[in-house]
Motif scaffolding. Structure first.
Motif, PDB file in Angstrom:
ATOM      1  N   UNK A   1       0.286  -0.949   0.071  1.00  0.00           N
ATOM      2  CA  UNK A   1      -0.160   0.258  -0.035  1.00  0.00           C
ATOM      3  C   UNK A   1       0.626   1.190  -0.141  1.00  0.00           C
ATOM      4  N   UNK A   2       1.775   1.462   0.772  1.00  0.00           N
ATOM      5  CA  UNK A   2       2.978   2.528   1.400  1.00  0.00           C
ATOM      6  C   UNK A   2       3.555   2.258  -0.594  1.00  0.00           C
ATOM      7  N   UNK A   3       3.962   1.512  -0.960  1.00  0.00           N
ATOM      8  CA  UNK A   3       4.496   1.561  -2.329  1.00  0.00           C
ATOM      9  C   UNK A   3       3.582   2.494  -3.342  1.00  0.00           C
ATOM     10  N   UNK A   4       2.585   1.564  -3.361  1.00  0.00           N
ATOM     11  CA  UNK A   4       1.452   2.648  -4.846  1.00  0.00           C
ATOM     12  C   UNK A   4       1.465   3.802  -4.009  1.00  0.00           C
ATOM     13  N   UNK A   5       1.899   4.094  -3.038  1.00  0.00           N
ATOM     14  CA  UNK A   5       1.270   5.318  -3.408  1.00  0.00           C
ATOM     15  C   UNK A   5       0.095   6.454  -2.933  1.00  0.00           C
ATOM     16  N   UNK A   6       0.204   7.551  -3.206  1.00  0.00           N
ATOM     17  CA  UNK A   6      -1.182   8.717  -2.668  1.00  0.00           C
ATOM     18  C   UNK A   6      -2.198   8.120  -4.377  1.00  0.00           C
ATOM     19  N   UNK A   7      -1.886   7.998  -5.366  1.00  0.00           N
ATOM     20  CA  UNK A   7      -2.680   8.242  -6.190  1.00  0.00           C
ATOM     21  C   UNK A   7      -2.664   6.519  -7.806  1.00  0.00           C
ATOM     22  N   UNK A   8      -3.004   5.903  -6.621  1.00  0.00           N
ATOM     23  CA  UNK A   8      -2.718   3.921  -6.646  1.00  0.00           C
ATOM     24  C   UNK A   8      -3.876   4.830  -7.825  1.00  0.00           C
ATOM     25  N   UNK A   9      -3.717   3.172  -9.013  1.00  0.00           N
ATOM     26  CA  UNK A   9      -4.554   3.004  -9.575  1.00  0.00           C
ATOM     27  C   UNK A   9      -6.258   2.130  -9.575  1.00  0.00           C
ATOM     28  N   UNK A  10      -7.105   2.851  -9.716  1.00  0.00           N
ATOM     29  CA  UNK A  10      -8.661   1.965  -9.162  1.00  0.00           C
ATOM     30  C   UNK A  10      -9.144   0.752  -9.315  1.00  0.00           C
ATOM     31  N   UNK A  11      -8.971   0.418  -8.273  1.00  0.00           N
ATOM     32  CA  UNK A  11      -9.298  -1.154  -8.139  1.00  0.00           C
ATOM     33  C   UNK A  11      -9.627  -2.292  -9.692  1.00  0.00           C
ATOM     34  N   UNK A  12     -10.443  -1.444  -9.548  1.00  0.00           N
ATOM     35  CA  UNK A  12     -11.556  -2.160 -11.227  1.00  0.00           C
ATOM     36  C   UNK A  12     -10.712  -2.496 -12.879  1.00  0.00           C
TER      37      UNK A  12
END
Length: 256
Positions: free
Chosen positions: A221-232
């Motif tokens: 989660x931390x590696x993904x950062x705040x702008x993670x791709x939406x799950x879908x």
């Protein structure tokens, strides 16, 4: 002539789609380790051969193997303990565990037949061997559940649909491809959740603390950062959703 040609083209397109569907459905089998019905064209030996063939290329893409034998020994020991203490032992796969030199990409993955990989970027973030067991258990789960082989069959079906629609209609190829991509993405998310559950089961069987897999999710989660791709839009479920499913799996297997 133009109208008749369109009908012929449509017939050919439908035939291509039908062939792809019949071939896919004809490959149905039940995974003896998960009890799941799957559609797979490959034998176990073919899966192993594919994994061994692809492994050198994957190692090269990630900068080679990490040159620390002590760390590699830890990865080997944890991986083999998971295999020998779980349903992995009853499979015919050839399990090998590789610590990759990549210090930038936080990742782990598995190839068909038992080749499992973890980058040093992820390894260096782990706090204990239980978290390492969580990562490797998840990857072994992909192998046992035959996810790569199943995805190859799904992609073959999707390609057949794309080809058939493209041949049979004007401009239908792009729509068919978009639908096929959404189908394979969903399968990918389901695969990840199933591998988490199998990883929990193997961790418990091998004496590792399955709650440490939650720590791995926090790292991701931390590696993904705040702008993670939406799950879908991703082949991987959001780490938050995976944490909830992991907790459910722990409670289930502890009661079993």
């Amino acid at each position: 002539m133009k109208r008749g040609g369109g009908k012929i083209r449509l017939f050919i397109g439908l035939a291509i789609v039908a062939f792809a569907v019949i071939k896919y459905c004809g490959s149905a089998e039940t995974n003896e380790h998960t009890g799941e019905k799957q559609y797979i064209d490959l034998t176990v030996n073919e899966e192993i051969a594919l994994g061994l063939q692809a492994a050198p290329s994957m190692i090269q893409q990630h900068g080679g193997l990490y040159q620390n034998q002590e760390y590699q020994n830890i990865v080997d020991a944890v991986g083999q303990k998971l295999v020998q203490s779980s349903i992995g032992k009853s499979t015919d796969y050839r399990y090998e565990f590789h610590l990759l030199a990549d210090e930038r990409t936080i990742n782990a993955f598995a190839l068909p037949g038992g080749q499992c990989f973890i980058t040093y970027a992820l390894y260096s973030q782990l706090e204990n061997v239980d978290q390492l067991a969580g990562v490797l258990g998840h990857e072994i789960g992909h192998v046992i559940a035959k996810h790569s082989a199943a995805r190859m069959s799904q992609q073959g079906l999707a390609q057949g649909v794309i080809t058939g629609v493209s041949v049979g209609t004007d401009g239908g190829g792009q729509a068919a491809e978009a639908i096929a991509q959404m189908i394979t993405m969903k399968y990918g998310r389901d695969d990840e959740l199933q591998s988490d559950q199998l990883g929990v089961q193997m961790m418990l069987d091998a004496g590792f603390d399955p709650y440490e897999m939650i720590g791995v999710m926090e790292i991701l989660k931390a590696a993904g950062g705040p702008n993670r791709t939406p799950e879908f839009q991703s082949t991987h479920p959001d780490p938050e959703n995976r944490i909830e499913r992991i907790k459910e799996a722990i409670e289930y297997y502890k009661k079993s």
